[in-house]
Design a protein around this motif. Structure first.
Motif, PDB file in Angstrom:
ATOM      1  N   GLY A 106       9.127 -11.800   0.671  1.00  0.00           N
ATOM      2  CA  GLY A 106       9.282 -10.181   1.409  1.00  0.00           C
ATOM      3  C   GLY A 106       9.674 -10.781   2.631  1.00  0.00           C
ATOM      4  N   LYS A 129      12.054   1.747  -4.308  1.00  0.00           N
ATOM      5  CA  LYS A 129      12.425   1.406  -3.102  1.00  0.00           C
ATOM      6  C   LYS A 129      13.931   0.905  -3.030  1.00  0.00           C
ATOM      7  CE  LYS A 129       7.882  -0.183  -4.161  1.00  0.00           C
ATOM      8  NZ  LYS A 129       7.253  -0.540  -5.398  1.00  0.00           N
ATOM      9  N   MET A 169       9.116  -4.653  -2.681  1.00  0.00           N
ATOM     10  CA  MET A 169       8.654  -4.908  -1.366  1.00  0.00           C
ATOM     11  C   MET A 169       8.374  -3.377  -0.916  1.00  0.00           C
ATOM     12  SD  MET A 169      12.002  -4.787  -1.371  1.00  0.00           S
ATOM     13  CE  MET A 169      13.330  -4.042  -0.579  1.00  0.00           C
ATOM     14  N   ASN A 170       7.232  -3.182  -0.021  1.00  0.00           N
ATOM     15  CA  ASN A 170       6.933  -1.890   0.457  1.00  0.00           C
ATOM     16  C   ASN A 170       6.989  -2.198   2.062  1.00  0.00           C
ATOM     17  OD1 ASN A 170       6.414   0.506  -1.417  1.00  0.00           O
ATOM     18  ND2 ASN A 170       5.203  -1.152  -2.214  1.00  0.00           N
ATOM     19  N   GLU A 213       1.310  -6.818   4.818  1.00  0.00           N
ATOM     20  CA  GLU A 213       0.859  -7.643   3.697  1.00  0.00           C
ATOM     21  C   GLU A 213       2.083  -8.167   2.831  1.00  0.00           C
ATOM     22  OE1 GLU A 213      -0.517  -3.631   1.759  1.00  0.00           O
ATOM     23  OE2 GLU A 213      -0.416  -4.693   4.041  1.00  0.00           O
ATOM     24  N   TYR A 214       3.227  -7.320   2.686  1.00  0.00           N
ATOM     25  CA  TYR A 214       4.164  -7.719   1.778  1.00  0.00           C
ATOM     26  C   TYR A 214       4.995  -8.802   2.492  1.00  0.00           C
ATOM     27  CZ  TYR A 214       3.199  -3.731  -1.123  1.00  0.00           C
ATOM     28  OH  TYR A 214       2.617  -2.827  -1.883  1.00  0.00           O
ATOM     29  N   ASN A 250       3.309 -11.198   4.421  1.00  0.00           N
ATOM     30  CA  ASN A 250       2.378 -12.162   4.715  1.00  0.00           C
ATOM     31  C   ASN A 250       2.224 -12.286   6.351  1.00  0.00           C
ATOM     32  OD1 ASN A 250       1.735 -13.442   2.221  1.00  0.00           O
ATOM     33  ND2 ASN A 250       3.957 -13.584   2.050  1.00  0.00           N
ATOM     34  N   TRP A 300       1.197 -13.349  -0.490  1.00  0.00           N
ATOM     35  CA  TRP A 300       1.778 -12.354  -1.374  1.00  0.00           C
ATOM     36  C   TRP A 300       3.421 -12.420  -1.562  1.00  0.00           C
ATOM     37  CZ3 TRP A 300      -0.456  -7.101  -1.297  1.00  0.00           C
ATOM     38  CH2 TRP A 300       0.101  -6.211  -1.856  1.00  0.00           C
ATOM     39  N   ASP A 336       6.750 -11.349  -3.102  1.00  0.00           N
ATOM     40  CA  ASP A 336       7.418 -10.255  -3.775  1.00  0.00           C
ATOM     41  C   ASP A 336       9.033 -10.969  -3.741  1.00  0.00           C
ATOM     42  OD1 ASP A 336       7.795  -7.521  -4.644  1.00  0.00           O
ATOM     43  OD2 ASP A 336       6.366  -7.260  -3.252  1.00  0.00           O
ATOM     44  N   HIS A 354       3.651  -9.845  -6.516  1.00  0.00           N
ATOM     45  CA  HIS A 354       3.886  -8.484  -6.815  1.00  0.00           C
ATOM     46  C   HIS A 354       5.381  -8.126  -7.395  1.00  0.00           C
ATOM     47  CE1 HIS A 354       4.556  -4.333  -5.059  1.00  0.00           C
ATOM     48  NE2 HIS A 354       3.558  -3.960  -5.759  1.00  0.00           N
ATOM     49  N   THR A 378      11.527  -2.470  -9.323  1.00  0.00           N
ATOM     50  CA  THR A 378      10.383  -1.801  -8.767  1.00  0.00           C
ATOM     51  C   THR A 378       9.306  -1.654 -10.034  1.00  0.00           C
ATOM     52  OG1 THR A 378      11.005   0.292  -8.975  1.00  0.00           O
ATOM     53  CG2 THR A 378      11.360  -0.466  -7.063  1.00  0.00           C
TER      54      THR A 378
END
Length: 524
Positions: free
Chosen positions: A168, A266, A280-281, A285-286, A288, A296, A298, A443, A457
């Motif tokens: 991410g 997304k 990703m969002n 947290e996405y 880190n 995390w 992604d 994720h 997604t």
């Protein structure tokens, strides 16, 4: 990631998880309304307990009706079996749950309205027949899949440049750079939007672009944002010059629980020339800068080229779905530059519950499994799949295909993790290799074989295939597939391979609990 990091990715920057009380209140209020529906019918049932024989007969009759309806339903066998079990095991609440969640006819009017707007967008999607001839010459093995994509209104485009981002942090560095250079318009669609360092940086860039005359259309899912944004988030953005729409406010259809249908897409499009999609969002947290479930992981893709139009149309379709009114003219959102020629073929795939029982993304996944000749690699945070998908993976492994699936070691949802683990059994038994990402939570949503791949997604679960609006980028080009493959192989080296013996020897209490949970798998 480059050595010259953006400020928000410096080691001393700390992210945050901010929950909003107004969001909790809204969630609680909607939940209360649903519970009251249950309690009201339960109260009536108890009030009639003096008529036990008649009540029992009525419940039996309703169970038979539900079973007959489900047996003749066109939806998946696993879906029907789950509801039959629920209706029989929970004769009162199960029937109430089916009335609210399970019936197809309760949502037909809503879905018809959605399909009308989606079809309007389809009118702007045209397949260039000459591309098909070129693709057949360049990648003949993909002919059948490409024909299917086109039949489902997913045109295939060439002349694309692709960048793959394994984390991410990588993709948001690129996103922020591209956003800061936008000239005409920016389209943004996320499932989760959360206040924090990442949002603050994006918000700052978008405000700057608005001040410079760039149109910013911002779309987000109500459920995904309500707990982590202020109560008047939409109004605040509109006051700043954003155009904002919210997908499916959760309070709107409490009687039918249509709120269970979410937009999980997304998408970012810049001037019609650059597009992004992935797992990703918009939450810290996405990337880190906070630690929720370990490291995390992604992934995402950036595309410059003809295929951006597919992402643009998908965004505009969902934009129209969110509000009533006149149809939107898509033409002003066409690309503003001429793209370099290349043999990178891409197609934007998207679907959602309005498509049921026809679920093209699920069919595309099955085809990728069935058409694999050497290997099939998958990453998914959730592995809750139906029997036909499971059989396809087993047959591929038994046929000598190197089938590997990466799931998280540290889960974000414990019950879903238990169901994911439950689904390992048959797959491991027939030769599928399963890895758990030990640094934390993976994720990323990826599926590749030797000839094509999808990054988007889409989770490997019932919710993604049937209940959510999803999107992804299908791509065919040896270089980009090799890049993704190398990332997945590296990820496997950081992961723990699960063995069939290890799975069989899990605790007895866990086995029993998983059997119970599996009955509700299509609802999780």
């Amino acid at each position: 990631m480059s050595d010259d990091k953006l400020d928000i990715f410096k080691d001393d920057i700390k992210g945050k998880i901010k929950t909003n009380l107004s969001g909790f209140f809204r969630a609680w209020l909607v939940s209360l309304l649903v519970i009251l529906q249950f309690l009201g019918i339960l109260f009536i049932s108890l009030w009639l307990q003096s008529y036990t024989v008649y009540v029992y007969f009525f419940l039996e009759l309703m169970s038979i009706i539900i079973i007959v309806v489900l047996v003749n339903d066109t939806r998946s066998a696993s879906y029907k079996m789950a509801w039959i079990c629920i209706a029989l095991v929970l004769p009162i609440t199960g029937q109430i749950m089916y009335a609210l969640w399970g019936r197809a006819d309760s949502k037909k009017k809503i879905e018809k309205n959605v399909l009308v707007k989606i079809q309007h967008g389809v009118n702007y999607l045209k397949q260039d027949e000459s591309i098909l001839e070129e693709l057949e010459d360049t990648y003949p093995r993909n002919k059948r899949m490409v024909n299917y994509l086109i039949s489902e209104n997913y045109p295939v485009y060439k002349n694309n440049q692709l960048n793959y981002y394994p984390m991410g942090e990588n993709v948001f560095e690129a996103i922020f750079k591209d956003l800061s250079e936008a000239k005409d318009f920016i389209l943004i669609d996320f499932f989760i939007v959360a206040e924090g360092v990442l949002w603050d940086k994006m918000h700052e860039i978008l405000l700057d672009r608005i001040k410079n005359g760039v149109k910013v259309m911002f779309l987000y899912d109500d459920f995904g944002a309500m707990l982590r944004t202020p109560k008047h988030f939409k109004r605040m953005l509109e006051a700043e010059g954003f155009q904002v729409r919210v997908f499916n406010p959760i309070h709107k259809y409490t009687d039918k629980l249509y709120m269970n249908y979410r937009s999980h897409q997304k998408i970012i499009v810049i001037d019609g020339n650059i597009g992004y999609t992935g797992g990703m969002n918009l939450a810290d947290e996405y990337v880190n800068i906070i630690n929720r479930f370990g490291k995390w992981k992604d992934n995402a893709v950036r595309v410059i080229g003809d295929a951006v139009w597919g992402l643009t149309v998908t965004f505009l379709q969902m934009w129209e779905v969110c509000e009533d009114g006149e149809f939107l003219d898509y033409e002003p959102f066409r690309p503003t530059m001429k793209f370099e020629e290349s043999d990178v073929y891409c197609s934007t795939i998207s679907d959602g519950p309005a498509n049921n029982p026809n679920n093209p993304i699920e069919s595309i996944y099955k085809q990728m499994i069935q058409y694999s000749e050497r290997y099939l690699y998958i990453t998914t945070p959730y592995l809750i799949i139906e029997d036909d998908m499971k059989d396809a993976l087993k047959i591929a492994a038994k046929s000598g295909i190197d089938v590997r699936i990466i799931t998280p070691n540290i889960p974000d949802k414990k019950n879903v993790k238990m169901l994911t683990n439950y689904n390992y059994g048959e797959l491991l038994k027939y030769g599928v290799k399963i890895y758990e990402y030990t640094p934390g939570f993976i994720h990323a949503k990826t599926i590749i074989n030797e000839s094509c791949g999808i990054v988007g997604t889409i989770n490997m679960d019932y919710r993604s295939f049937y209940l959510h609006y999803e999107c992804g980028l299908w791509m065919s080009n040896p270089e980009i597939i090799q890049t993704i493959k190398e990332d997945l192989l590296k990820t496997m080296q950081e992961s723990n391979e699960i063995t069939y013996e290890e799975w069989k020897n899990r605790p007895v209490t866990l086995k029993i609990y998983q059997l119970f949970l599996n009955m509700f798998s299509t609802l999780m």
